[in-house]
Design a protein around this motif. Structure first.
Motif, PDB file in Angstrom:
ATOM      1  N   ALA A  57      31.501 -56.341 -61.860  1.00  0.00           N
ATOM      2  CA  ALA A  57      31.848 -56.167 -60.442  1.00  0.00           C
ATOM      3  C   ALA A  57      32.577 -54.847 -60.223  1.00  0.00           C
ATOM      4  CB  ALA A  57      32.707 -57.334 -59.972  1.00  0.00           C
ATOM      5  N   LYS A  58      33.452 -54.472 -61.171  1.00  0.00           N
ATOM      6  CA  LYS A  58      34.166 -53.197 -61.045  1.00  0.00           C
ATOM      7  C   LYS A  58      33.189 -52.032 -61.051  1.00  0.00           C
ATOM      8  CE  LYS A  58      38.559 -54.580 -63.224  1.00  0.00           C
ATOM      9  NZ  LYS A  58      39.467 -54.349 -64.378  1.00  0.00           N
ATOM     10  N   THR A  59      32.208 -52.105 -61.960  1.00  0.00           N
ATOM     11  CA  THR A  59      31.209 -51.036 -62.026  1.00  0.00           C
ATOM     12  C   THR A  59      30.346 -51.028 -60.761  1.00  0.00           C
ATOM     13  OG1 THR A  59      31.137 -51.188 -64.435  1.00  0.00           O
ATOM     14  CG2 THR A  59      29.263 -50.137 -63.347  1.00  0.00           C
ATOM     15  N   PHE A  60      29.983 -52.196 -60.268  1.00  0.00           N
ATOM     16  CA  PHE A  60      29.196 -52.299 -59.043  1.00  0.00           C
ATOM     17  C   PHE A  60      29.912 -51.597 -57.888  1.00  0.00           C
ATOM     18  CE2 PHE A  60      28.602 -54.480 -54.987  1.00  0.00           C
ATOM     19  CZ  PHE A  60      27.228 -54.424 -54.822  1.00  0.00           C
ATOM     20  N   LYS A  61      31.218 -51.795 -57.776  1.00  0.00           N
ATOM     21  CA  LYS A  61      31.985 -51.226 -56.660  1.00  0.00           C
ATOM     22  C   LYS A  61      32.041 -49.705 -56.730  1.00  0.00           C
ATOM     23  CE  LYS A  61      34.747 -55.430 -56.405  1.00  0.00           C
ATOM     24  NZ  LYS A  61      36.016 -56.087 -56.792  1.00  0.00           N
ATOM     25  N   ILE A  62      31.854 -49.166 -57.922  1.00  0.00           N
ATOM     26  CA  ILE A  62      31.815 -47.707 -58.064  1.00  0.00           C
ATOM     27  C   ILE A  62      30.403 -47.184 -57.825  1.00  0.00           C
ATOM     28  CG2 ILE A  62      32.063 -45.802 -59.708  1.00  0.00           C
ATOM     29  CD1 ILE A  62      34.397 -47.328 -60.947  1.00  0.00           C
TER      30      ILE A  62
ATOM     31  N   ASP B  82      21.201 -57.185 -63.607  1.00  0.00           N
ATOM     32  CA  ASP B  82      22.124 -56.651 -62.604  1.00  0.00           C
ATOM     33  C   ASP B  82      21.452 -55.646 -61.672  1.00  0.00           C
ATOM     34  OD1 ASP B  82      24.340 -58.061 -63.560  1.00  0.00           O
ATOM     35  OD2 ASP B  82      24.842 -56.498 -65.026  1.00  0.00           O
ATOM     36  N   ALA B  83      20.310 -55.094 -62.076  1.00  0.00           N
ATOM     37  CA  ALA B  83      19.675 -54.010 -61.325  1.00  0.00           C
ATOM     38  C   ALA B  83      19.394 -54.358 -59.860  1.00  0.00           C
ATOM     39  CB  ALA B  83      18.393 -53.569 -62.027  1.00  0.00           C
ATOM     40  N   PRO B  84      18.799 -55.532 -59.544  1.00  0.00           N
ATOM     41  CA  PRO B  84      18.548 -55.855 -58.130  1.00  0.00           C
ATOM     42  C   PRO B  84      19.834 -55.881 -57.295  1.00  0.00           C
ATOM     43  CG  PRO B  84      17.309 -57.329 -59.560  1.00  0.00           C
ATOM     44  CD  PRO B  84      18.256 -56.580 -60.435  1.00  0.00           C
ATOM     45  N   ILE B  85      20.898 -56.416 -57.868  1.00  0.00           N
ATOM     46  CA  ILE B  85      22.162 -56.509 -57.142  1.00  0.00           C
ATOM     47  C   ILE B  85      22.702 -55.115 -56.851  1.00  0.00           C
ATOM     48  CG2 ILE B  85      24.556 -57.328 -57.291  1.00  0.00           C
ATOM     49  CD1 ILE B  85      23.474 -59.572 -59.128  1.00  0.00           C
ATOM     50  N   PHE B  86      22.652 -54.244 -57.865  1.00  0.00           N
ATOM     51  CA  PHE B  86      23.140 -52.881 -57.697  1.00  0.00           C
ATOM     52  C   PHE B  86      22.302 -52.134 -56.647  1.00  0.00           C
ATOM     53  CE2 PHE B  86      26.161 -51.618 -61.212  1.00  0.00           C
ATOM     54  CZ  PHE B  86      26.466 -52.919 -61.582  1.00  0.00           C
ATOM     55  N   LEU B  87      20.981 -52.286 -56.703  1.00  0.00           N
ATOM     56  CA  LEU B  87      20.100 -51.566 -55.786  1.00  0.00           C
ATOM     57  C   LEU B  87      20.257 -52.056 -54.349  1.00  0.00           C
ATOM     58  CD1 LEU B  87      16.842 -51.354 -57.947  1.00  0.00           C
ATOM     59  CD2 LEU B  87      18.393 -49.484 -57.343  1.00  0.00           C
ATOM     60  N   VAL B  88      20.422 -53.354 -54.166  1.00  0.00           N
ATOM     61  CA  VAL B  88      20.620 -53.908 -52.821  1.00  0.00           C
ATOM     62  C   VAL B  88      21.935 -53.415 -52.234  1.00  0.00           C
ATOM     63  CG1 VAL B  88      21.131 -56.041 -51.568  1.00  0.00           C
ATOM     64  CG2 VAL B  88      19.170 -55.943 -53.097  1.00  0.00           C
TER      65      VAL B  88
END
Length: 267
Positions: A42-47, A216-222
């Motif tokens: 989640a931390k990486t996603f937020k960045i 995790d890729a779909p979540i990051f891309l969305v």
């Protein structure tokens, strides 16, 4: 499906707040806690979703970036009366050096509710002080910036390494204290945020490679797509607002957000 909805919500929040002086990180941490979207991934996603906001700036300021690129390719680094590569380098250097040295410490110790609470308040106080300084404006437009002002804004940008301080909040405040108009400081912030955020996202992805999986890729891309679309609208709106809206209003909002942080997340 639940994670995709969370990604969309966080992407919208990132797009709305990245370039406002209210701290996108503070909002993302608060929203992440509320949604239960926490952990290393989640931390990486937020960045990484900041890349959506970066792409929005690239699209909106494409002519300026192309002009800078052409000058650099032609080795025309110094362009009197015009924003040039030297302005960009001077503004980037302090935060790049400090961010490289402190990246691990920042992610481990400052990406939490309590440090963000303190930075929200500190950033708000800085904004009020800057607005009340009443310095004479010597750079009304971005192309009017001196090298000294560019370096000074770059030094103030270092405050944004503390999550919750806000890049635009610290640089606009620094600009006002250095005689730069709110509009010019805001637009300069957009320009210099692109290489900073690209570098930070790339470094974080590399350091987080062991905790990331293909799922995790779909979540990051969305999340990135939502951030891009909303940031496009937010940047244009903010430039129109900053011409007539005082920083004090943003500071008061930050104090309110800090109170929500304390009672909802910390207390």
């Amino acid at each position: 499906m639940e994670q995709l909805i969370q990604a969309i919500i966080l992407g919208i929040i990132e797009g709305l707040t990245e370039f406002l002086p209210v701290s996108s990180t503070g909002h993302l941490i608060l929203a992440g806690e509320g949604l239960g979207f926490v952990g290393e991934s989640a931390k990486t996603f937020k960045i990484v979703i900041q890349l959506g906001a970066v792409l929005a700036v690239l699209v909106l300021y494409w002519p300026k970036f192309m002009s800078l690129a052409r000058d650099m390719l032609a080795l025309r680094f110094k362009q009197p009366g015009k924003l040039d590569a030297i302005h960009i380098v001077l503004a980037l250097l302090p935060a790049v050096l400090l961010g490289f040295l402190l990246h691990g410490f920042i992610k481990q110790h400052l990406f939490g509710p309590e440090p963000v609470l303190y930075s929200l308040v500190a950033g708000g106080i800085l904004m009020i002080i800057a607005e009340r300084s009443k310095r004479r404006i010597t750079a009304a437009e971005m192309d009017d910036l001196s090298y000294r002002q560019a370096l000074g804004i770059g030094c103030f940008q270092c405050l944004a390494l503390w999550p919750g301080f806000s890049r635009s909040g610290s640089t606009i405040s620094g600009g006002l204290l250095l005689g730069v108009s709110q509009k010019a400081a805001a637009e300069f912030t957009f320009i210099i945020s692109v290489p900073i955020m690209l570098g930070a996202s790339a470094l974080d992805l590399y350091e987080s490679r062991d905790v990331l999986v293909a799922a995790d890729a779909p979540i990051f891309l969305v999340g990135l797509a939502a951030s891009f679309i909303v940031a496009m609208l937010a940047v244009v709106t903010f430039i129109n607002l900053i011409k007539r809206l005082r920083l004090t209003w943003f500071a008061l909002y930050r104090f309110l957000l800090a109170a929500v942080f304390y009672f909802w997340v910390i207390a």
